[in-house]
Structure formats: structure tokens, C-alpha cells
Design a protein around this motif. Structure first.
Motif, mmCIF file in Angstrom:
data_model
loop_
_atom_site.group_PDB
_atom_site.id
_atom_site.type_symbol
_atom_site.label_atom_id
_atom_site.label_comp_id
_atom_site.label_asym_id
_atom_site.label_seq_id
_atom_site.Cartn_x
_atom_site.Cartn_y
_atom_site.Cartn_z
ATOM 1 N N LEU A 38 -2.578 -2.610 -15.593
ATOM 2 C CA LEU A 38 -3.400 -1.436 -15.318
ATOM 3 C C LEU A 38 -3.282 -0.389 -16.429
ATOM 4 O O LEU A 38 -4.232 0.337 -16.718
ATOM 5 C CB LEU A 38 -2.969 -0.825 -13.980
ATOM 6 C CG LEU A 38 -3.690 0.448 -13.536
ATOM 7 C CD1 LEU A 38 -5.154 0.162 -13.241
ATOM 8 C CD2 LEU A 38 -2.999 1.038 -12.310
ATOM 9 N N LEU A 68 -6.591 6.764 -6.659
ATOM 10 C CA LEU A 68 -6.898 5.383 -7.008
ATOM 11 C C LEU A 68 -6.045 4.452 -6.148
ATOM 12 O O LEU A 68 -4.949 4.043 -6.541
ATOM 13 C CB LEU A 68 -6.631 5.131 -8.496
ATOM 14 C CG LEU A 68 -7.092 3.769 -9.009
ATOM 15 C CD1 LEU A 68 -8.614 3.681 -9.027
ATOM 16 C CD2 LEU A 68 -6.540 3.502 -10.415
ATOM 17 N N SER A 69 -6.547 4.140 -4.966
ATOM 18 C CA SER A 69 -5.797 3.253 -4.084
ATOM 19 C C SER A 69 -6.718 2.579 -3.091
ATOM 20 O O SER A 69 -7.772 3.119 -2.722
ATOM 21 C CB SER A 69 -4.713 4.025 -3.319
ATOM 22 O OG SER A 69 -5.281 4.738 -2.235
ATOM 23 N N LYS A 70 -6.296 1.427 -2.635
ATOM 24 C CA LYS A 70 -7.036 0.728 -1.593
ATOM 25 C C LYS A 70 -6.908 1.440 -0.252
ATOM 26 O O LYS A 70 -7.819 1.375 0.583
ATOM 27 C CB LYS A 70 -6.539 -0.717 -1.492
ATOM 28 C CG LYS A 70 -6.860 -1.551 -2.726
ATOM 29 C CD LYS A 70 -6.475 -3.008 -2.543
ATOM 30 C CE LYS A 70 -4.997 -3.226 -2.713
ATOM 31 N NZ LYS A 70 -4.633 -4.660 -2.696
ATOM 32 N N TRP A 89 -9.040 -6.138 -7.303
ATOM 33 C CA TRP A 89 -9.705 -5.004 -6.649
ATOM 34 C C TRP A 89 -10.424 -4.104 -7.653
ATOM 35 O O TRP A 89 -11.611 -3.845 -7.523
ATOM 36 C CB TRP A 89 -8.685 -4.177 -5.849
ATOM 37 C CG TRP A 89 -9.276 -3.059 -5.050
ATOM 38 C CD1 TRP A 89 -9.920 -3.171 -3.851
ATOM 39 C CD2 TRP A 89 -9.281 -1.663 -5.383
ATOM 40 N NE1 TRP A 89 -10.328 -1.925 -3.403
ATOM 41 C CE2 TRP A 89 -9.937 -0.985 -4.328
ATOM 42 C CE3 TRP A 89 -8.779 -0.915 -6.453
ATOM 43 C CZ2 TRP A 89 -10.121 0.405 -4.331
ATOM 44 C CZ3 TRP A 89 -8.955 0.467 -6.458
ATOM 45 C CH2 TRP A 89 -9.621 1.108 -5.406
ATOM 46 N N LEU A 90 -9.713 -3.663 -8.701
ATOM 47 C CA LEU A 90 -10.267 -2.665 -9.612
ATOM 48 C C LEU A 90 -11.532 -3.150 -10.305
ATOM 49 O O LEU A 90 -12.561 -2.461 -10.308
ATOM 50 C CB LEU A 90 -9.231 -2.250 -10.662
ATOM 51 C CG LEU A 90 -9.707 -1.215 -11.686
ATOM 52 C CD1 LEU A 90 -9.919 0.134 -11.016
ATOM 53 C CD2 LEU A 90 -8.719 -1.095 -12.850
ATOM 54 N N ALA A 105 -10.426 -1.737 1.222
ATOM 55 C CA ALA A 105 -10.349 -3.049 0.575
ATOM 56 C C ALA A 105 -11.013 -4.070 1.485
ATOM 57 O O ALA A 105 -10.850 -4.040 2.709
ATOM 58 C CB ALA A 105 -8.899 -3.437 0.308
ATOM 59 N N SER A 122 -0.850 0.343 -5.089
ATOM 60 C CA SER A 122 -0.693 -1.031 -5.570
ATOM 61 C C SER A 122 -2.066 -1.691 -5.579
ATOM 62 O O SER A 122 -2.693 -1.835 -4.531
ATOM 63 C CB SER A 122 0.261 -1.801 -4.666
ATOM 64 O OG SER A 122 1.561 -1.241 -4.721
ATOM 65 N N LEU A 123 -2.516 -2.116 -6.753
ATOM 66 C CA LEU A 123 -3.868 -2.632 -6.910
ATOM 67 C C LEU A 123 -3.931 -4.136 -7.106
ATOM 68 O O LEU A 123 -5.014 -4.685 -7.289
ATOM 69 C CB LEU A 123 -4.552 -1.934 -8.092
ATOM 70 C CG LEU A 123 -4.569 -0.401 -8.044
ATOM 71 C CD1 LEU A 123 -5.352 0.162 -9.225
ATOM 72 C CD2 LEU A 123 -5.138 0.111 -6.733
ATOM 73 N N GLN A 161 2.250 -3.761 -12.010
ATOM 74 C CA GLN A 161 0.868 -3.751 -12.493
ATOM 75 C C GLN A 161 0.775 -3.150 -13.888
ATOM 76 O O GLN A 161 -0.001 -2.231 -14.134
ATOM 77 C CB GLN A 161 -0.038 -3.015 -11.495
ATOM 78 C CG GLN A 161 0.437 -1.638 -11.090
ATOM 79 C CD GLN A 161 -0.337 -1.109 -9.884
ATOM 80 O OE1 GLN A 161 -0.719 -1.840 -8.976
ATOM 81 N NE2 GLN A 161 -0.586 0.187 -9.878
ATOM 82 N N GLU A 203 0.806 -1.218 0.000
ATOM 83 C CA GLU A 203 0.000 0.000 0.000
ATOM 84 C C GLU A 203 0.840 1.269 0.000
ATOM 85 O O GLU A 203 0.316 2.362 -0.058
ATOM 86 C CB GLU A 203 -0.896 0.016 1.249
ATOM 87 C CG GLU A 203 -1.992 -0.998 1.217
ATOM 88 C CD GLU A 203 -3.037 -0.690 0.167
ATOM 89 O OE1 GLU A 203 -3.762 -1.611 -0.212
ATOM 90 O OE2 GLU A 203 -3.113 0.466 -0.302
#
Length: 609
Positions: free
Chosen positions: A472, A516-518, A410-411, A523, A402-403, A469, A21
Motif C-alpha cells: 500500500l 481508508l477502511s473497509k 479491495w483498493l 466490503a 487492513s486492506l 500491507q 478490521e
């Protein structure tokens, strides 16, 4: 170790130690020593991320494109990378994860503060400072609100039915600043006779902030709500020592890599109360040449004495939601403001409040914050329109966390399900059939911006996160904002929306501090029974039904909008729709690798370390 992917080659440092994260968190720097003398390139007085420190360093000590020698500290990997931007990515010598920390300051900031400081500051000897400033920039341009008089479009008299504004930008046509606001406009006596205020933010330059208040308000009580710890907290308190009217509230951040990212002002006037939710840090750079968003509330009048607790509530439950958000801090310092909000009539509010607060939430508490809060609001209040099931979603942001290894982590699973909660079937969600357009600046966007490469200091997407990623990046679209005249003012605003296929309509629009993040949105854990959020975030959701629009959508005010549309039904989306997908040669801006094959708008290269 050399790796290769869809966006070229890059070199990964053997000391890479990024965590899941860390890339989006705005973790303050705690390496500075309070009493140590600072050189021009050593960094701003306030704490900042590695990305912002790199930007500050390059502004103070630019590398001209004609320079043939890179600095002695340049790593061998960087030297090999020089002149080879088109081949891909190469890791800089700094492999610390950036955080969505936004600040770029330089020696002139401190000097200008001394010259234009309140009376509490004894330093006034700045007669010759002007000659030491960069040739491209005058101090009055950088530190003062644009001096043009407010235009005839009167935003105090309902000229903006949504209360949504952009910040003024230096260096663009003044017509595009029509109706835009500077922080000095927000704090102007035109909006009310200030009694006291509270500033919630992530990065704060205290002396600069005090200067933004009109002279007659500069000694009024000011509460600063922040998330700093240890050395960076000590630095913040030290900044405020000359100002006896300033007090502090430290937000609890008990989960690793969390930040106090909320940006809000509470303004108490003799005439009432106002709430401002925005996307700018309280530093000069964020109000100069960046695209930022502001929601400005109506002036809330005081309720008659003896009113019930439920009095003054809006149809959007904004009052109770704002009180709940403030209570989540668990701080006695905010009790006075909670009581003040209870005493005012917020019934004219037409937006929904959407916040994040750190914690692990189960049961009904899961839907109080983060993306599950958005899901609940859309399910309960957004209209279901014909053919809306396959309408795309658009997310626009200035930092990326980090997704996961692919979209299903997640996305395209829990986050997308929240974005399309109104009007989409579970089957469509599982197949990820809903198009996702992610708007994030390319290297070329940053290079050609008003600030040049240093604008990338507030776009802290790191190579450590990006290389994990690559999937993405197929969702990425360029930053283009001809509609608002801000194509060259890099975005620090964060927006999310659901447009129609032809991009002529939007079902809803959100402006928020959440990237754009958890860490920001939350999450799911424990088989979906628990939502974990790391950071404080805050935004407002615009739904057509709250503005009396029975059709269930806003028209889009943009390049494709035909003349004669009613301004009350057209929403001023601040960038171009439809967004343009990255071309084969486009790369997302990565802050901690060098760019030396082409000069920016100031004739400089970017070597971050």
C-alpha cells in the motif's frame, strides 16, 4: 522476529494479535474505572484510543531530546530502537490495535473546565492553575476560539458558494484563517436564535462542548448521539450529570469493531433549521491545531403548515436521504428530529449526502450506503468528460484499516471501481490503470507539525496493520498544504476527489468522516451480492452539475491557479495538488513505535509506552 521490506526493518512482537478490521475502528477504551482518581498522565475524562492515550501521556510527561534515559517501562526492543529511526520500524511494547479515535487531553483540560464551567459546576478555585501549564502553551490559546474579529469576507452573505470551510488553526498566519470557522462561530447567535440542537459524534467532552455554546444557549435542549458502550458509556453519562438539558441516543453497533464515527450537528432555530456535517470530534484538541473540514448548510426555512411530504426537497434528494440516514438508527430519540426536518424546506441544498450505516445489505439496499452509494451517485449525476477514463483519484485520510494482501483484494477492485464510476471502462478498472494517490502524513510531517509528535495520536496507523500491507505504501503521498497555510496542522479531515492529469480541474469532491477502511466504506461479500459495513459515517459530495457548471468540473483553487478565476467555479481543495509522492527516506507515520533520532517542534521525542 526481524522482518525486512521496502520501508526498512521492524521487530514484530510475539504477542501480535491484530484482526482484519480492528486497525481503523475507533473502539473506545473501557479499562478506566469511573471513581478512580486520575493522575496528570492517566488520560482524559472521556474514553479514548491507545494512540490518543499515548499522545496525552507524552504531552503530560514529555521526553526531551536531550534526555539520555528512556522510561523504565520501555521494552528492550525500544531501547535497541533508540536513535535508529532511519533503519525502519520497531514495535512498541503496546501491541493493541489503534482505532481512529481522536483525542488528546491533559490535566489542564480538566482544570480549565473547572475555571470556566457553567454555573452547574461548584469548583471555582483555579487561581494558581496557570503556573502549572506547559511553557509552550497558554490555556486561552488552547481552549478558546481565536480572538481575531471575523474578517470582511462575509461567509453569511454568500462569500462561500459551496458552504465548505476549514477550521481555524492556532499558530498560523491569520490570513490563512480568513473564512475559517471555530465551533463557537458555528454555534454563534449570528447564525440563528437556537431552540435546540443535536450533536452526532464519536468522541465527546461534554463540559467542553457546553462551553462552546453562547451563554444564552447553554441550557437549551441538547441531544448527543454516540456509540459508546459499557464503561465508556457510563463515563459519558457521568459527564452530563450536571446538565439537565442533555439527553442521549446510543447508536446500535452490532458488528464487531464498528464505531459511531459520524460528525454532524442539527441546529433548530426560531428562524429555521441548519445542518452541519464536519470531521472534528467534540473535544478541544480537534479545534486547535488540526486541519478539519466543515459543510455548513443554508438556513432552511419552515414550510407552510399542511405542506406535502415531498415539499422542500432539493434536486440532490438531500432531504429524503437525511431522513433515511436518521431512520437507520431505529431510535425513538431521533423521531422528533426526523419530523422537524420534514417540516422544513431543504430545497436550496446543492450537495449529495453520502452515509454509511452498520449492516449487511443485499439487492437495491446495497446502493444505499458506503462506497456503492458513491458509485451510484457518480454514475447517475457526474459528467463524463473527454479523456477522463485515465484521470487519477486522490484519497486523503487520517487512519488506515487492513486492506488485504494486495491491491486486488479491495483498493484496486471494488473501492476503485466506485471512485471512478463516471468515465472509466471496466477494462481500465481490471488493469488498475487509473493512478491512485493516497495522501497520508510522513513521520517528518508529524515531527515538524505545530503539535509535534503528539499530533500522531490522531493518526492511528499501527505497526501491526502496516507490516501486513507494505504494498500500500507505494501509493502514499506527503501531506502538504501550503495553499491553505496548513502544512504544519496535521489533517484529521478526510477527502476524496477525481482530478485531471494536470490537477487543474476536479470532476467531484467529497468531504467525509470515512477513513481508508473497509469498516467505513463497506466490503463486498458472497460473490459481490452483499455489502457489509461496520460503522456509521457521513459526508457530502460536491458535483459541478449541482452548482450549475455545465462543463462538468470545478477549477482547483490552489498554487497553480491563475489569477482572475471565478470563485464560484473554483473549489478550495485544502491541500496541495499535485500531491508529492514519498521519497526513498520517507515513512508513513506509525503511532505505536518510538521516534528518538530527531526532536519535534517542542524539542521532544516520541516513545508511546
Amino acid at each position: 522476529m526481524l522482518q525486512e521490506g521496502a520501508h526498512g526493518r521492524w521487530t514484530v512482537s510475539s504477542s501480535e494479535d491484530s484482526t482484519e478490521e480492528n486497525s481503523d475502528s475507533e473502539k473506545p477504551s473501557t479499562s478506566s474505572v469511573l471513581n478512580a482518581p486520575r493522575s496528570e498522565a492517566s488520560g482524559p475524562q472521556y474514553s479514548c484510543s491507545e494512540a490518543r492515550k499515548a499522545a496525552h501521556k507524552r504531552k503530560a510527561s514529555p521526553l526531551k531530546f536531550s534526555d539520555t534515559h528512556l522510561p523504565a517501562q520501555t521494552s528492550p526492543a525500544e531501547k535497541q530502537r533508540s536513535g535508529q529511526e532511519g533503519l525502519g520500524w520497531c514495535l512498541s511494547s503496546s501491541d493493541e490495535e489503534p482505532e481512529d479515535r481522536e483525542k488528546r487531553a491533559r490535566k489542564e483540560t480538566l482544570k480549565e473546565e473547572k475555571c470556566d464551567a457553567p454555573r452547574e459546576h461548584p469548583e471555582t478555585h483555579c487561581k494558581d492553575e496557570k503556573d502549572e501549564r506547559p511553557k509552550n502553551e497558554k490555556a486561552e490559546d488552547y481552549y478558546e476560539a481565536p480572538g481575531e474579529p471575523q474578517d470582511t469576507w462575509d461567509w453569511l452573505d454568500g462569500g462561500n458558494p459551496f458552504g465548505f470551510f476549514l477550521t481555524k488553526v492556532r499558530g498560523i498566519e491569520q490570513s490563512y484563517n480568513s473564512g475559517a470557522l471555530h465551533i463557537k462561530d458555528i454555534l454563534s447567535p449570528l447564525l440563528g436564535t437556537l431552540v435546540s440542537s443535536a450533536q452526532f459524534n464519536y468522541c465527546i467532552d461534554v463540559a467542553w462542548l457546553v462551553r462552546q455554546y453562547p451563554q444564552e444557549f447553554r441550557k437549551k435542549p441538547l441531544l448527543i448521539v454516540h456509540g459508546e458502550k459499557r464503561e465508556s458509556k457510563a463515563e459519558l453519562l457521568a459527564q452530563a450529570r450536571p446538565f439537565e438539558n442533555i439527553s442521549f441516543c446510543q447508536a446500535k453497533l452490532d458488528i464487531a469493531f464498528g464505531t459511531h464515527h459520524t460528525k454532524m450537528m442539527l441546529l433548530l432555530y426560531e428562524e429555521g433549521l441548519r445542518v452541519v456535517i464536519h470531521t472534528s470530534n467534540l473535544i478541544a484538541e480537534d479545534w486547535h491545531q488540526k486541519t478539519q473540514g466543515i459543510w455548513l448548510s443554508p438556513l432552511y426555512p419552515r414550510l407552510p403548515q399542511g405542506s406535502s411530504d415531498s415539499a422542500g426537497e432539493s434536486e440532490t434528494s438531500f432531504k429524503s436521504d437525511l431522513i433515511s440516514y436518521l431512520m437507520a438508527y431505529g431510535s425513538p430519540a431521533l423521531k422528533e428530529w426526523i419530523d422537524l426536518i420534514r417540516e422544513h424546506d431543504l430545497s436550496e441544498t446543492r450537495v449529495y449526502l453520502l452515509g454509511s450505516t452498520p449492516g449487511r445489505y443485499q439487492g437495491i439496499d446495497k446502493e444505499k450506503w458506503g462506497h456503492l452509494r458513491l458509485r451510484k451517485l457518480l454514475k447517475e449525476h457526474a459528467s463524463s468528460l473527454p479523456a477522463q477514463e485515465s484521470w487519477p483519484v486522490v484519497g486523503q485520510f487520517s487512519s488506515i484499516g487492513s486492506l488485504g494482501a494486495d491491491g486486488s483484494k479491495w483498493l484496486c477492485s471494488e473501492f476503485q471501481e466506485s471512485l471512478v464510476a463516471a468515465g472509466s471502462s471496466v477494462a481500465a478498472l481490471l488493469k488498475c490503470d487509473v493512478p491512485i494517490h493516497l495522501v497520508y502524513p510522513t513521520v517528518s510531517n508529524v515531527r515538524q507539525s505545530l503539535e509535534g509528535y503528539p499530533a500522531g495520536g490522531s493518526l492511528p496507523y499501527s505497526i501491526q496493520t502496516a507490516q501486513k500491507q507494505l504494498w500500500l505504501h507505494s501509493y502514499f503521498h506527503k501531506w502538504s498544504a501550503e495553499v491553505s497555510g496548513r502544512s504544519h496542522a496535521m489533517p484529521h479531515i478526510k477527502t476524496y476527489m477525481r482530478p485531471s492529469h494536470d490537477f487543474q480541474k476536479i470532476a467531484w469532491f467529497l468531504v467525509t468522516s470515512a477513513n481508508l477502511s473497509k469498516a467505513a466504506w463497506g466490503a463486498l461479500e458472497k460473490n459481490g451480492t452483499q455489502l457489509m459495513i461496520r460503522s456509521y459515517e457521513l459526508g457530502v459530495l460536491f458535483l459541478p452539475s449541482a452548482f450549475g457548471l455545465d462543463k462538468g468540473y470545478f477549477h482547483v483553487k490552489g498554487k497553480m491557479l491563475s489569477e482572475g478565476k471565478d470563485s464560484a467555479t473554483t473549489f478550495p481543495v485544502p491541500f496541495d495538488l499535485p500531491p508529492e509522492q514519498y521519497g526513498s527516506k520517507d515513512q508513513p507515520w506509525i503511532w505505536n513505535i518510538p521516534y528518538t533520532s530527531a526532536p519535534d517542534t517542542h524539542g521532544n521525542m516520541w516513545v508511546p509506552s
